[in-house]
Design an enzyme around this catalytic site. Structure first.
Site, PDB file in Angstrom:
ATOM      1  N   GLU A   1       0.884  -1.180   0.000  1.00  0.00           N
ATOM      2  CA  GLU A   1       0.000   0.000   0.000  1.00  0.00           C
ATOM      3  C   GLU A   1       0.912   1.218   0.000  1.00  0.00           C
ATOM      4  OE1 GLU A   1      -3.269  -0.093  -0.120  1.00  0.00           O
ATOM      5  OE2 GLU A   1      -3.662  -2.193   0.366  1.00  0.00           O
TER       6      GLU A   1
ATOM      7  N   CYS B   1      -2.437   9.276   1.992  1.00  0.00           N
ATOM      8  CA  CYS B   1      -2.025   8.660   0.728  1.00  0.00           C
ATOM      9  C   CYS B   1      -3.041   9.015  -0.357  1.00  0.00           C
ATOM     10  CB  CYS B   1      -1.904   7.154   0.884  1.00  0.00           C
ATOM     11  SG  CYS B   1      -3.362   6.410   1.589  1.00  0.00           S
TER      12      CYS B   1
HETATM   13  P1  NAD Z   1       7.990   5.454   4.788  1.00  0.00           P
HETATM   14  O1  NAD Z   1       8.085   4.657   3.546  1.00  0.00           O
HETATM   15  O2  NAD Z   1       9.087   6.384   5.110  1.00  0.00           O
HETATM   16  O3  NAD Z   1       7.860   4.464   6.046  1.00  0.00           O
HETATM   17  C1  NAD Z   1       6.796   3.548   6.146  1.00  0.00           C
HETATM   18  C2  NAD Z   1       7.213   2.399   7.054  1.00  0.00           C
HETATM   19  O4  NAD Z   1       8.172   1.577   6.390  1.00  0.00           O
HETATM   20  C3  NAD Z   1       7.888   2.824   8.360  1.00  0.00           C
HETATM   21  O5  NAD Z   1       7.427   2.003   9.393  1.00  0.00           O
HETATM   22  C4  NAD Z   1       9.367   2.583   8.075  1.00  0.00           C
HETATM   23  O6  NAD Z   1      10.140   2.365   9.222  1.00  0.00           O
HETATM   24  C5  NAD Z   1       9.280   1.323   7.228  1.00  0.00           C
HETATM   25  N1  NAD Z   1      10.419   1.061   6.354  1.00  0.00           N
HETATM   26  C6  NAD Z   1      11.084   1.929   5.582  1.00  0.00           C
HETATM   27  N2  NAD Z   1      12.017   1.283   4.849  1.00  0.00           N
HETATM   28  C7  NAD Z   1      11.934  -0.023   5.164  1.00  0.00           C
HETATM   29  C8  NAD Z   1      12.637  -1.193   4.736  1.00  0.00           C
HETATM   30  N3  NAD Z   1      13.606  -1.144   3.836  1.00  0.00           N
HETATM   31  N4  NAD Z   1      12.269  -2.387   5.274  1.00  0.00           N
HETATM   32  C9  NAD Z   1      11.273  -2.461   6.172  1.00  0.00           C
HETATM   33  N5  NAD Z   1      10.591  -1.386   6.615  1.00  0.00           N
HETATM   34  C10 NAD Z   1      10.914  -0.174   6.111  1.00  0.00           C
HETATM   35  O7  NAD Z   1       6.581   6.230   4.724  1.00  0.00           O
HETATM   36  P2  NAD Z   1       5.999   7.370   5.685  1.00  0.00           P
HETATM   37  O8  NAD Z   1       6.734   8.641   5.438  1.00  0.00           O
HETATM   38  O9  NAD Z   1       5.853   6.880   7.078  1.00  0.00           O
HETATM   39  O10 NAD Z   1       4.497   7.520   5.119  1.00  0.00           O
HETATM   40  C11 NAD Z   1       4.159   8.278   4.012  1.00  0.00           C
HETATM   41  C12 NAD Z   1       4.023   7.422   2.776  1.00  0.00           C
HETATM   42  O11 NAD Z   1       3.121   6.346   3.019  1.00  0.00           O
HETATM   43  C13 NAD Z   1       3.437   8.168   1.598  1.00  0.00           C
HETATM   44  O12 NAD Z   1       4.116   7.796   0.438  1.00  0.00           O
HETATM   45  C14 NAD Z   1       1.985   7.700   1.554  1.00  0.00           C
HETATM   46  O13 NAD Z   1       1.363   7.816   0.310  1.00  0.00           O
HETATM   47  C15 NAD Z   1       2.153   6.278   1.971  1.00  0.00           C
HETATM   48  N6  NAD Z   1       0.903   5.721   2.481  1.00  0.00           N
HETATM   49  C16 NAD Z   1       0.218   4.843   1.674  1.00  0.00           C
HETATM   50  C17 NAD Z   1      -0.988   4.335   2.105  1.00  0.00           C
HETATM   51  C18 NAD Z   1      -1.773   3.399   1.227  1.00  0.00           C
HETATM   52  O14 NAD Z   1      -2.657   2.747   1.742  1.00  0.00           O
HETATM   53  N7  NAD Z   1      -1.493   3.295  -0.062  1.00  0.00           N
HETATM   54  C19 NAD Z   1      -1.505   4.689   3.363  1.00  0.00           C
HETATM   55  C20 NAD Z   1      -0.774   5.560   4.154  1.00  0.00           C
HETATM   56  C21 NAD Z   1       0.436   6.074   3.697  1.00  0.00           C
END
Ligand code: NAD
Length: 520
Positions: free
Chosen positions: A262, A296
């Site tokens: 997602e 998102c």
């Molecule tokens: P992010 O990608 O920085 O982090 C999200 C999560 O992933 C965090 O818990 C982080 O620690 C973890 N993470 C990062 N790299 C990783 C790796 N290599 N391995 C395992 N875990 C890892 O995102 P963010 O800044 O917290 O949130 C914003 C983003 O999330 C935006 O792009 C938004 O569109 C997206 N988002 C999508 C949805 C959806 O349902 N499509 C919903 C909410 C947010």
């Protein structure tokens, strides 16, 4: 300073009332900052890789027990969790506001979403159905069953710090799975609070809820990687940026696990000549400015027909200039802060790129009136663009709305689909041909396509997710539950012959004594 200590006290009070052990939020290595004031309100302890692996092990042991509990009884556990969430709604909603910066009604709305998915999952616990198919062979039955998958790993983003876990966990629990959750490092407090509520529900449920059924790992990507790489986690549901999903998806695939991705969106609405402009204005404002542009599904591109462009953009400019901004705990402002300084810098960079590409920018500057100097509040930005170039094709996680003009519906749909992401979309029209064209196979290419509504604010009854760089995953309603189970096809022969499918002949010369026993 006085304000800062008041917020920390409020956090401690809320955590206490939610049943969080103070040792979990004091004296740890990781500071937790509230975007409302920029103040550090707690210190949590990161899980080590060893602790993470042990947690996955205990979740796996829990799964081996939990899969034996009848599904409707598992539903009873989720019903109890829903009750805990109802009782804790105000406190947990307030904590979401403090930790993620959402306005109060959105913080409460997020907890309501958790309650709603629990209700859906309770009903689902009696409907985990398989199909039966007509067999081509006489006296044979063909059916499919759905069995629990195992440990489900949930990685979540800061902007929906608790709801995303519940979309996954409520379904996973009724499906017979255990859940290990790695929340965003920016929002660990709400995760610890939810875990305390799960534990309370488990105590009420009794010994059938095994230790380890729900576990939380605190920390940044390193601890997430442990979850992603562990073969005892057959399903990983990861919510966050496309950059994160690109790595996680490949790592999970490399060990033949299943991932539910997602990821980022770059959502658009099309405003046609027949649109109800008053309705559209209200929907656009919520979609683009709500949650300070940090959903998102936030509306990022507005594609407006040339005949209504000037009228609509003039109204939008008035809304953008006057919308209330402030600390949501101290005012009823509609726009709260950005999550941190990096988000602010990202927004400024995108606006500079837009200007360089010829965009006309209104707003976007830092807002400082009556808010803490250590927090990052901004005036939402409206950017008129001549074309879909530069920053428009990326997702910048901030309140920037790019406005584009179109002449024909084909052109509008091409613009709408002409980005790498495919999460949410909408059209404002009172022309049924336009509406159905937009929803048809040649219309929007997104996972969500709405009519006379904005792009954000999904209900839990539908499957949620998007295509292309949004990752293709689906969560929440409809048949999204199937991703948390393994499908098994059964062929059952209730006759005495042994016909093979597709008419294949394989007649062995069976010894006489065996023929005798077969006929007995
Ligand atoms: P992010 O990608 O920085 O982090 C999200 C999560 O992933 C965090 O818990 C982080 O620690 C973890 N993470 C990062 N790299 C990783 C790796 N290599 N391995 C395992 N875990 C890892 O995102 P963010 O800044 O917290 O949130 C914003 C983003 O999330 C935006 O792009 C938004 O569109 C997206 N988002 C999508 C949805 C959806 O349902 N499509 C919903 C909410 C947010």
């Amino acid at each position: 300073m006085a304000d800062a200590s008041r917020l920390t006290e409020t956090v401690q009070e809320v955590l206490r009332s939610l049943g969080v052990d103070p040792r979990l939020t004091e004296g740890g290595n990781r500071p937790v900052r509230s975007p409302l004031t920029g103040e550090i309100v707690a210190h949590v302890h990161d899980s080590t890789a060893q602790e993470a692996r042990a947690a996955i092990g205990s979740a796996h042991e829990a799964f081996l027990q939990w899969r034996k509990v009848p599904a409707p009884r598992r539903g009873e556990f989720v019903r109890l969790l829903g009750e805990e969430l109802r009782a804790a709604k105000d406190d947990l909603g307030r904590l979401v506001t403090i930790e993620a910066g959402k306005i109060v009604s959105e913080g409460l709305g997020e907890v309501q979403e958790m309650i709603d998915i629990c209700d859906l999952a309770v009903g689902l616990s009696r409907q985990l159905y398989g199909l039966t198919m007509g067999s081509e062979r006489a006296d044979h039955r063909l059916q499919e069953q759905w069995h629990p998958a195992g440990v489900v790993g949930v990685i979540s983003a800061f902007n929906f710090p608790v709801a995303v876990w519940s979309w996954n966990a409520a379904l996973a629990f009724v499906c017979g799975d255990a859940v290990v959750w790695k929340p965003s490092e920016k929002t660990p407090l709400t995760a610890l609070a939810v875990q305390a509520l799960v534990e309370r529900a488990a105590r009420k449920f009794g010994p059938d809820a095994p230790q380890g059924l729900s576990r939380v790992l605190i920390g940044a990507r390193e601890v997430g990687e442990v979850l992603v790489e562990d073969a005892r986690v057959p399903v990983v549901s990861a919510t966050g940026s496309t950059a994160m999903g690109r790595i996680v998806g490949q790592k999970v695939a490399a060990r033949f696990g299943r991932s539910i991705l997602e990821l980022g969106g770059n959502n658009a609405s099309i405003v046609t000549p027949s649109a109800d402009l008053d309705l559209a204005l209200r929907a656009i404002a919520f979609g683009a400015i709500g949650t300070a542009g940090q959903r998102c599904t936030t509306l990022r591109r507005l594609i407006v027909h040339e005949s209504v462009y000037d009228t609509l953009v003039a109204s939008l400019k008035r809304v953008y200039a006057s919308v209330s901004i402030g600390n949501p705990l101290e005012s009823d402002a509609l726009v709260g802060p950005l999550i941190d300084e990096a988000a602010f810098q990202g927004m400024q960079k995108a606006l500079a790129e837009a200007r360089a590409a010829g965009g006309k920018v209104q707003g976007g500057e830092r807002f400082t009136e009556g808010v803490s100097a250590n927090a990052f509040y901004v005036r939402p930005a409206l950017v008129e663009m001549a074309g879909q170039t530069g920053p428009v094709v990326h997702e910048t996680f901030a309140p920037i709305l790019y406005v584009l003009k179109y002449s024909t519906l084909e052109e509008a749909i091409a613009l709408q689909n002409g980005v790498p992401q495919g999460l949410s979309s909408s059209i404002f029209t009172t022309d049924m041909r336009e509406a159905d064209r937009f929803l048809s196979a040649t219309g929007s290419d997104c996972g969500i396509a709405n009519v006379n509504m904005g792009s954000s604010g999904a209900e839990i009854g539908g499957a949620f997710g998007g295509e292309k760089e949004t990752g293709g995953g689906r969560e929440s309603g409809s048949d999204a539950w199937k991703a948390y189970m393994r499908r098994q096809t059964n062929a059952i022969n209730y006759g005495t012959a042994m016909p093979l499918a597709q008419g294949v002949k394989f007649d062995i010369d069976a010894p006489a004594e065996d023929k005798g026993s077969a006929n007995a």
